[in-house]
Each structure stands twice: as C-alpha cells, then as structure tokens.
Design a protein around this motif. Structure first.
Motif, PDB file in Angstrom:
ATOM      1  N   LYS A 127       0.667 -36.736  -7.415  1.00  0.00           N
ATOM      2  CA  LYS A 127      -0.591 -37.120  -6.770  1.00  0.00           C
ATOM      3  C   LYS A 127      -0.480 -38.445  -6.031  1.00  0.00           C
ATOM      4  O   LYS A 127      -1.235 -38.703  -5.086  1.00  0.00           O
ATOM      5  CB  LYS A 127      -1.717 -37.140  -7.796  1.00  0.00           C
TER       6      LYS A 127
ATOM      7  N   PRO B 223      -9.538 -40.163   4.574  1.00  0.00           N
ATOM      8  CA  PRO B 223      -9.268 -41.568   4.261  1.00  0.00           C
ATOM      9  C   PRO B 223      -8.793 -42.371   5.467  1.00  0.00           C
ATOM     10  O   PRO B 223      -9.002 -43.579   5.517  1.00  0.00           O
ATOM     11  CB  PRO B 223      -8.185 -41.513   3.182  1.00  0.00           C
TER      12      PRO B 223
ATOM     13  N   VAL C 190      -4.263 -50.640   0.216  1.00  0.00           N
ATOM     14  CA  VAL C 190      -4.647 -49.802  -0.927  1.00  0.00           C
ATOM     15  C   VAL C 190      -3.370 -49.221  -1.517  1.00  0.00           C
ATOM     16  O   VAL C 190      -2.535 -48.682  -0.783  1.00  0.00           O
ATOM     17  CB  VAL C 190      -5.594 -48.679  -0.486  1.00  0.00           C
TER      18      VAL C 190
ATOM     19  N   ARG D  92      -5.796 -54.815  -1.769  1.00  0.00           N
ATOM     20  CA  ARG D  92      -7.242 -54.745  -1.572  1.00  0.00           C
ATOM     21  C   ARG D  92      -7.837 -53.874  -2.659  1.00  0.00           C
ATOM     22  O   ARG D  92      -8.921 -54.119  -3.177  1.00  0.00           O
ATOM     23  CB  ARG D  92      -7.541 -54.151  -0.186  1.00  0.00           C
ATOM     24  N   ARG D  93      -7.089 -52.846  -2.986  1.00  0.00           N
ATOM     25  CA  ARG D  93      -7.586 -51.896  -3.964  1.00  0.00           C
ATOM     26  C   ARG D  93      -6.361 -51.183  -4.505  1.00  0.00           C
ATOM     27  O   ARG D  93      -5.414 -50.883  -3.769  1.00  0.00           O
ATOM     28  CB  ARG D  93      -8.504 -50.881  -3.252  1.00  0.00           C
TER      29      ARG D  93
ATOM     30  N   TRP E 296      -9.050 -41.929  -7.824  1.00  0.00           N
ATOM     31  CA  TRP E 296      -8.341 -40.674  -7.563  1.00  0.00           C
ATOM     32  C   TRP E 296      -9.169 -39.481  -7.997  1.00  0.00           C
ATOM     33  O   TRP E 296      -9.241 -38.481  -7.292  1.00  0.00           O
ATOM     34  CB  TRP E 296      -6.987 -40.660  -8.264  1.00  0.00           C
TER      35      TRP E 296
ATOM     36  N   PHE F 284      -5.239 -48.030  -7.551  1.00  0.00           N
ATOM     37  CA  PHE F 284      -5.795 -47.046  -8.492  1.00  0.00           C
ATOM     38  C   PHE F 284      -4.678 -46.203  -9.073  1.00  0.00           C
ATOM     39  O   PHE F 284      -3.545 -46.211  -8.572  1.00  0.00           O
ATOM     40  CB  PHE F 284      -6.847 -46.170  -7.813  1.00  0.00           C
ATOM     41  N   PHE F 285      -4.995 -45.514 -10.165  1.00  0.00           N
ATOM     42  CA  PHE F 285      -4.011 -44.648 -10.812  1.00  0.00           C
ATOM     43  C   PHE F 285      -4.321 -43.195 -10.496  1.00  0.00           C
ATOM     44  O   PHE F 285      -5.491 -42.780 -10.499  1.00  0.00           O
ATOM     45  CB  PHE F 285      -4.043 -44.842 -12.336  1.00  0.00           C
ATOM     46  N   THR F 286      -3.296 -42.434 -10.214  1.00  0.00           N
ATOM     47  CA  THR F 286      -3.517 -40.992  -9.982  1.00  0.00           C
ATOM     48  C   THR F 286      -3.113 -40.207 -11.219  1.00  0.00           C
ATOM     49  O   THR F 286      -3.334 -39.015 -11.283  1.00  0.00           O
ATOM     50  CB  THR F 286      -2.693 -40.486  -8.790  1.00  0.00           C
TER      51      THR F 286
ATOM     52  N   GLU G 192       0.626 -37.386  -2.793  1.00  0.00           N
ATOM     53  CA  GLU G 192      -0.502 -36.799  -2.057  1.00  0.00           C
ATOM     54  C   GLU G 192      -1.453 -37.880  -1.557  1.00  0.00           C
ATOM     55  O   GLU G 192      -1.968 -37.803  -0.436  1.00  0.00           O
ATOM     56  CB  GLU G 192      -1.266 -35.809  -2.949  1.00  0.00           C
ATOM     57  N   ALA G 193      -1.695 -38.894  -2.412  1.00  0.00           N
ATOM     58  CA  ALA G 193      -2.620 -39.966  -2.013  1.00  0.00           C
ATOM     59  C   ALA G 193      -2.078 -40.702  -0.796  1.00  0.00           C
ATOM     60  O   ALA G 193      -2.828 -41.004   0.139  1.00  0.00           O
ATOM     61  CB  ALA G 193      -2.831 -40.934  -3.171  1.00  0.00           C
ATOM     62  N   VAL G 194      -0.772 -40.960  -0.785  1.00  0.00           N
ATOM     63  CA  VAL G 194      -0.186 -41.674   0.350  1.00  0.00           C
ATOM     64  C   VAL G 194      -0.145 -40.750   1.572  1.00  0.00           C
ATOM     65  O   VAL G 194      -0.447 -41.159   2.693  1.00  0.00           O
ATOM     66  CB  VAL G 194       1.218 -42.201  -0.009  1.00  0.00           C
ATOM     67  N   ALA G 195       0.197 -39.481   1.331  1.00  0.00           N
ATOM     68  CA  ALA G 195       0.282 -38.534   2.457  1.00  0.00           C
ATOM     69  C   ALA G 195      -1.076 -38.358   3.127  1.00  0.00           C
ATOM     70  O   ALA G 195      -1.165 -38.247   4.346  1.00  0.00           O
ATOM     71  CB  ALA G 195       0.806 -37.187   1.959  1.00  0.00           C
ATOM     72  N   SER G 196      -2.156 -38.334   2.333  1.00  0.00           N
ATOM     73  CA  SER G 196      -3.485 -38.115   2.913  1.00  0.00           C
ATOM     74  C   SER G 196      -4.033 -39.376   3.562  1.00  0.00           C
ATOM     75  O   SER G 196      -4.971 -39.303   4.341  1.00  0.00           O
ATOM     76  CB  SER G 196      -4.452 -37.646   1.821  1.00  0.00           C
ATOM     77  N   GLY G 197      -3.442 -40.520   3.228  1.00  0.00           N
ATOM     78  CA  GLY G 197      -3.939 -41.755   3.812  1.00  0.00           C
ATOM     79  C   GLY G 197      -4.927 -42.479   2.917  1.00  0.00           C
ATOM     80  O   GLY G 197      -5.434 -43.542   3.264  1.00  0.00           O
ATOM     81  N   LEU G 198      -5.228 -41.871   1.764  1.00  0.00           N
ATOM     82  CA  LEU G 198      -6.146 -42.522   0.832  1.00  0.00           C
ATOM     83  C   LEU G 198      -5.555 -43.862   0.393  1.00  0.00           C
ATOM     84  O   LEU G 198      -6.257 -44.857   0.311  1.00  0.00           O
ATOM     85  CB  LEU G 198      -6.391 -41.610  -0.381  1.00  0.00           C
TER      86      LEU G 198
ATOM     87  N   ASP H 200       3.489 -42.294   9.136  1.00  0.00           N
ATOM     88  CA  ASP H 200       3.050 -42.835  10.435  1.00  0.00           C
ATOM     89  C   ASP H 200       2.943 -44.359  10.405  1.00  0.00           C
ATOM     90  O   ASP H 200       2.596 -44.977  11.395  1.00  0.00           O
ATOM     91  CB  ASP H 200       1.698 -42.217  10.825  1.00  0.00           C
TER      92      ASP H 200
END
Lengths: 483, 284
Positions: free
Chosen positions: B176, A107, B135, B166-167, A69, B169-171, B179-185, B121
């Motif tokens: 966040k 991403p 992820v 697969r992967r 992150w 992580f901590f935000t 945000e990570a899910v919204a951005s697709g990360l 989506d």
C-alpha cells in the motif's frame, strides 16, 4: 425558384402533416429529455446522499484516529468499484475540521494537507460559498460554471464536527442517457412518420384531388368553353362540391351565351349578305330588263343576217339565265298565294317522286295539317321542297327521309331529317350563305332561298347534324295573325 | 552459532529416534503467523503453501494473518502462535523469546534493502533530504524497512518525522506504500525492497508509477521465527521442509511465486545491525 405557396395542394397538405408530426415528435422528445433530466438529477442526489451518509459514518473512525490511509481507501472504494455506467462519482474529497484536504481520490489535484481554498477548481469556491462546519445535513450544490455537481456531507461524531466529505459527479454523466433518449425518440418518430406519412399523403391527395380537378377545369376555360364531359368534378355538398356545382352552372350559362352570340353573328352576316345581294340584283335587273327587251324587239322587227340570227338566241339564253339567278337571289315574297292546305303537301310529294326513284330513297311523312293554315302556301311549299330535295340528295341510298309536320299552337313546326354523312362543323356556320355549296350540288342557292323565305315569314331555321343521327333541319313558322 | 550446530545435530537423528519424533509430530497443530512482510493478499497461493507445508512436515499447519506486525509479534511472544514470519525489527525486540527457524533467500542472499520511493513523475527529488515538507508514507510502525530505516535517516539528520514532513502516515502494508506513492497521495514512501521488486514482477502497472530514490545497505531478511517453547521435533521437521523447498517441484513453484530462492538457517547475529539501529533511534 419554386416557392412553397406555389406548390400543389397534393404536396402541400402531406408536407404540412409531416411538419406537424415532426413538431409533435420534437416537442415530446424535449419534454421527455427534460423530465428525464429532473429524474436523473434527483436519482443522482439521492444516490449521492445515501452513499455519502454511509461513507461519512465510516470515515468517523479514521478521522478520529488520524488514519489517513484508511480514509483514502474508504473514499476510493466507490470510485474504484462502481461500474462506469452507473451514476458513479468522479472524485471524493475529505476536508478536515480546518478545511484542509485530508484525503482525496485525486491526490495530485488535491494534495494532502493543503488548505481547500488553495486547491484549484471548484473546491475553493465551495469553501468560499458554504460555511462547512455549520452544515448539519447533506447539501447538493450545482455551481453554474463548474463541470460537476457536488454533494457536501458533514462528518460528525457525537455532535462534533470532524470534517466534510465532498462528492463530485460529472455533469456529463447524463449525456449517454440523453443520447439514448434522443435516439429512442428519433426512432419512434421515424416509426410514426413511416405510418403517418403514407396516410397523410393519401388523405392529402384525397383532399386535394377535388380542388385540383376544379382548378384544371377552370383553367380550360379560355378560347372555348369546355364540355361538361371534359371536366371530372367532385360531387358533394362541401365547399369544394359547391364550388364545382357553381362552376357547372357558370359554364352552362357561358355556353348559352356563346351560342347566342354565334347565332347573332350568323344572322347579321346573312342579313348583310341579303342586303348586298338584293342591291346588286336590282342593279343588274334594270339593265337586264332593257337588254332582254332590246333582243325581243330586234327579233320581232329586225332583219338579222345569218350570223346574228344564230348569236341572238345565245345572248338571250344567257341573259335569261342571269335573270333567273338574280331572281333566285332576290327572294321576293310579293307573290300572293292561297293559305296552306293538305293538298299543297301532296303536291310536294308528287314533285319529289322522280328524285326519289333515282336515289332509291323513301320519304316518310309524319303528322300533317288539318284544314287551312294561315301561311302562304307558295313560300312554304318552296321551303319544304328545298329542304326535302337537299335531304334526298344527302341521304344514303335505300334509306328514309323523314318529314314531320305539326301545328303546335301558333306555330307550324316542320322537321326534315335524313341519315347519312354529317355536315362538317366549319360548313354549318356558312350553310345558309349563297354559292357556298360544294361543286356539283346545284347553284348553292337552295338553302339561301330557304333562309330568306323563312326570314320573310318571321320564322326560324335550325340545322343539327352529327354522324350518329344524320342531319335534322327544323323550321318553325309563326301563323299569320288575323288570317 | 550454537543454534546452527543444534539444527545440524537434529538432522543427523537416527531412525529409532525418528519414529518417536513422528509420534510427536503426528497431529501437531502448528500455527504460523504471517505479516505483510510479503504479498500476503493471495489466498489461493497461501492455501497451496499451507497444504504443502502440512504434507511435507506431517504437521497440521494453519496460517494466522494479521494486518499489523505488532499483533503477530505479541501473539508469538505470548505463545499463541508457534511460528511467525516477522520483520527483523520486531524479532530483535523479542529475540530472547524467539528462535530463528529459517531465513529466506532473495536474489541468492538472506538479505534485503529498504527502498525509498517517490512518484515516477517526480524528477525533482534527488535525495531523501528533498522530501522535506512533503507527504510521506510509512508501511508498519514495526517494520524495519518501512519505518525504522527512514526514521534512522531522519535521526541522523537530527529531525523527527513530524518536523521533517508536512504529513506522514502508515499504510500498514508495503504494497500500500507503493500504491500511495503511485497514486500521488504520498510524495515519498519507505518500502521493503523485496516487496517492491516482487510487485514489479507481478503488478508492474503499480511500480511503474514509482521511482526508487535510494536503497539502504543490506540487512537481514525478515525471518521465520519459532517461539522458544516449540518442541524441537516440530521445529526440525518444519526446517527440513523449508530448506528442502527449492529441491522439489511444488516447493520450487511456491518459491517462484514468493519471488524467493529458498530458505537457509540463520541466527540473531544476522540481525544485530537492526538491534543496534533500534537502540540508536529509539534509545531502547
């Protein structure tokens, strides 16, 4: 269809100047665009490199600590916070030591953990073309058919390769800059054109005008030769000026030739007329002499009855009139006469007096002759009398007729002039032909006789007439040799 | 229950005792630790809240913000902080040194849920099991809703995050995760339902890109806790301010911003299910 080469120089020269200005503007603008492109490209890579090296340093800790992150937030910073107008990166991507996507600002296109060679677009090609772990400094990459420039920035810590930062910049980033350069170039061109166009049109006209005048003047040469006053020609010593001067000379020569031709035609005509009239006159004279003899004999020996006695004189007078006319036509210089003296001129003056008083015209004598001149006095008197009578006839009432006589070398020059209505140009050509004079001005043989006499004396006669100066007749007679 | 009775007893103090309590309160520097259990990135709002708490309680309140639960939890355990707004998970792990001071009410209840979210989506994912091989974003390792609960789900399935995803992580923050899910990360994430709902109100453009896949059952809302040695007068004064917030104008406005309905007293029993879950998942 109007072709360029048919255009007048008035337009051709300014059009060519405009064309030159446009070519210059396009060339300069293109050079500017090319220079700007290089500059922008260098700026872009310099920017990318400084940004990339800072980011690479910052990314070391997240990569070491596997803080995805944090890495994502770091690479997202320049994309999120760069103003759109600046040379902002399109996307950034961190590849880990094994070439897998660690984090990307896109991403969805570059999913986390997927091998870079399986990611679409340019990433796979970058991985194929470059040995990333071997890269020790930043590497600018311009893939030919990609829509982006790339900068590869290795992330190293203590010499250990941790991964690679990829910065992608859209090639279209230059488009707005190019657009503004082209717009600026176009504006400057328009400005320059606004200044140069009127100037080039002015200069073009100044250059073309002499040529146009020359061409105009030359195009008038056709059935008649233009007068010099009709052609405004450019005076200078340059090529056009010289051509103009040459044209003037040629026109003068042409005019001379034309005058000569006309003179020849006129004299040939008069000669032909002379031959015909002489022939006819002889043919008439022979029977006429017979007829007059017959009448004379009949009057002397015959017994005419009353009616005949009245008719015969009528016939005789008519035949005598014919004889006089024919005699006038047959100007014969057979008469022997004494040389010309001043007395002859005085006799002329005496002969003129009745006519002068009737028309209230004076004769002004100028010059004169000294002693005897080797010229037959009868003919010369006849010539001068005819000319003076015509002049008096044509002169305005109360004006003067000038008769100038001078002996110059081997010729006698007589000049008779009068003020008054000019002789029309169309009549001048036929002036010396018999029976041409207007009705009521005598039998029209005066000038014919004069011409014949001058011809027989081997001289020349010229008439000049215009409204301003009136009519001037000049007779030049060569003195007889050996007399 | 004995704590609630104690609080009520405090409320019944006589005026003579109140005067003495005021002496203690006067000038007391109260350090309140804040964690990302709520949207802690609103500096102006925090200042307003701090002034409100100081004026109403007579204490000199200061906020201490840290980016991880663990730091705050350690500091309050070590007496460096007096009060903290902690997740139920770190609270139950240190509950012998901490007392529940007040529990926020969200949608009228002192409870919240853990939300499992995926991209808006992503229509294919129907349940948590479908996130295998994807992820995943956790918020804070010491968050109940953002970490413990999804790990509990995996534990029930007999899997670990490393095996299942697969992967991951901590935000370090609920916001966040969204945000990570919204951005697709991240393909999926775990987030406090309260934070997601609040974000949906003030930043709908972020949450609209996510979809709530599953909601956990209700668990105790992250409480305000006081260190064990905090003077009773101070704790009481602060409690009065918290409990009275919804009854006065400025307090109600602050609650509105926090997307909370008020504060109520609470105790350890409300968090017993979380304690049980820790024992089950982590074996401690």
């Amino acid at each position: 269809m109007l072709r360029f080469k048919d255009l007048s120089f008035r337009y051709k020269i300014p059009l060519r100047a405009t064309f030159l200005v446009l070519i210059t503007a396009v060339t300069l603008t293109s050079a500017n665009v090319a220079r700007e492109y290089d500059q922008l490209r260098n700026d872009l890579f310099a920017n990318a490199e400084s940004l990339g090296s800072v980011l690479a340093l910052t990314l070391v800790t997240p990569l070491l600590h596997d803080d995805l992150w944090r890495a994502y937030e770091i690479i997202g910073m320049p994309v999120r916070h760069e103003p759109q107008a600046a040379l902002g990166a399109e996307w950034l991507l961190v590849l880990d030591g094994e070439g897998r996507v660690y984090a990307s600002t896109r991403p969805r296109e570059h999913p986390v953990g997927v091998s870079g060679s399986e990611v679409g677009g340019s990433v796979a090609r970058l991985l194929a073309d470059y040995d990333l772990p071997a890269l020790h400094a930043s590497q600018a990459v311009e893939l030919a058919d990609a829509s982006e420039f790339h900068l590869l920035m290795p992330i190293r810590f203590d010499g250990v390769y941790l991964g690679t930062l990829v910065l992608a910049y859209p090639k279209s980033i230059f488009v707005p800059r190019f657009h503004s350069i082209v717009v600026r170039g176009a504006l400057v061109t328009l400005l320059v054109l606004a200044v140069l166009l009127p100037m080039s049109w002015y200069w073009g006209r100044r250059m073309a005008d002499p040529l146009v005048q020359l061409a105009d003047c030359m195009s008038r040469v056709g059935e008649r030769i233009p007068q010099m006053s009709e052609c405004r020609l450019y005076e200078s010593r340059d090529e056009v000026g010289r051509a103009g001067t040459q044209l003037k000379l040629m026109l003068a020569a042409l005019r001379e030739k034309e005058a000569l031709e006309q003179q020849i035609i006129a004299s040939e005509r008069l000669a032909a007329i002379g031959r015909i009239t002489a022939g006819i006159a002889h043919e008439i004279n022979n029977p006429l002499g017979g007829m007059l003899n017959a009448i004379s004999t009949y009057k002397r020996h015959g017994q005419p009855e009353h009616a005949t006695a009245r008719t015969l004189p009528l016939l005789e007078r008519g035949l005598l009139q014919i004889k006089e006319t024919v005699a006038a036509l047959l100007v014969e210089a057979r008469l022997k006469s004494h040389p010309l003296t001043t007395q002859d001129l005085e006799d002329l003056n005496t002969l003129l007096q009745p006519h002068l008083s009737r028309r209230q015209v004076r004769v002004l004598w100028e010059g004169g002759i000294a002693g005897e001149l080797a010229l037959p006095s009868t003919q010369v008197r006849q010539i001068l009398l005819n000319l003076l009578l015509n002049a008096v006839q044509a002169a305005e009432a109360g004006s003067e007729v000038v008769c100038g006589i001078e002996c110059a070398g081997s010729v006698l020059r007589c000049r008779v002039s009068n003020r008054g209505e000019a002789i029309p140009a169309e009549r001048l050509n036929q002036l010396f032909e018999p029976f041409v004079g207007a009705a009521g001005e005598g039998n029209g043989l005066g000038l014919w006789v004069t011409y014949q006499l001058v011809q027989q004396l081997g001289g020349s006669i010229e008439v000049y007439s215009n409204a301003m100066e009136g009519t001037v007749v000049t007779v030049i007679l060569p003195l007889e040799e050996g007399a | 229950m004995h704590r609630r009775a104690f609080v009520l007893a405090l409320a019944a103090f006589g005026t003579s005792r109140w005067a003495r309590a005021a002496d203690v309160l006067n000038g007391f520097e109260l350090r309140i630790g804040l964690t990302p259990v709520f949207l802690d990135d609103q500096a102006a709002f925090l200042n307003r809240w701090r002034i409100y708490l100081s004026e109403r309680s007579g204490l000199r309140v200061s906020f201490v913000q840290r980016s991880s639960y663990r730091e705050i939890a350690e500091q309050i355990s070590g007496q460096a902080l007096d009060v903290a707004w902690l997740c139920g998970y770190p609270y139950v792990m240190a509950q012998e040194r901490l007392n529940v001071l007040a529990v926020p009410l969200h949608l009228g209840r002192p409870e919240y849920h853990s939300y499992l979210i995926v991209g808006a989506d992503d229509a294919a994912t129907a349940g948590f099991e479908d996130l295998a091989g994807k992820v995943f974003a956790f918020s804070d390792p010491n968050s109940f809703s953002g970490s413990l609960y999804p790990r509990f789900l995996l534990h029930r399935m007999g899997r670990s995050p490393e095996q299942f995803f697969r992967r991951s992580f901590f935000t370090w923050s609920h916001r966040k995760v969204v945000e990570a899910v919204a951005s697709g990360l991240a393909d999926g994430g775990a987030v406090a339902g309260y934070v997601w709902e609040t974000l949906a109100r003030i930043h709908p453009e972020i949450t609209v890109a996510t979809r709530v896949l599953a909601r956990s059952p209700a668990y105790g809302f992250p409480p305000f806790v006081a260190r064990a040695g905090l003077p009773r007068e101070v704790a009481m004064a602060l409690q009065q301010v918290f409990f009275g917030m919804r009854a006065d104008g400025e307090g109600a406005r602050l609650l509105e911003t926090l997307n909370l309905d008020g504060f109520v007293p609470g105790d350890f029993s409300m968090y017993q299910p979380i304690r049980d879950m820790v024992r089950m998942v982590e074996g401690r």
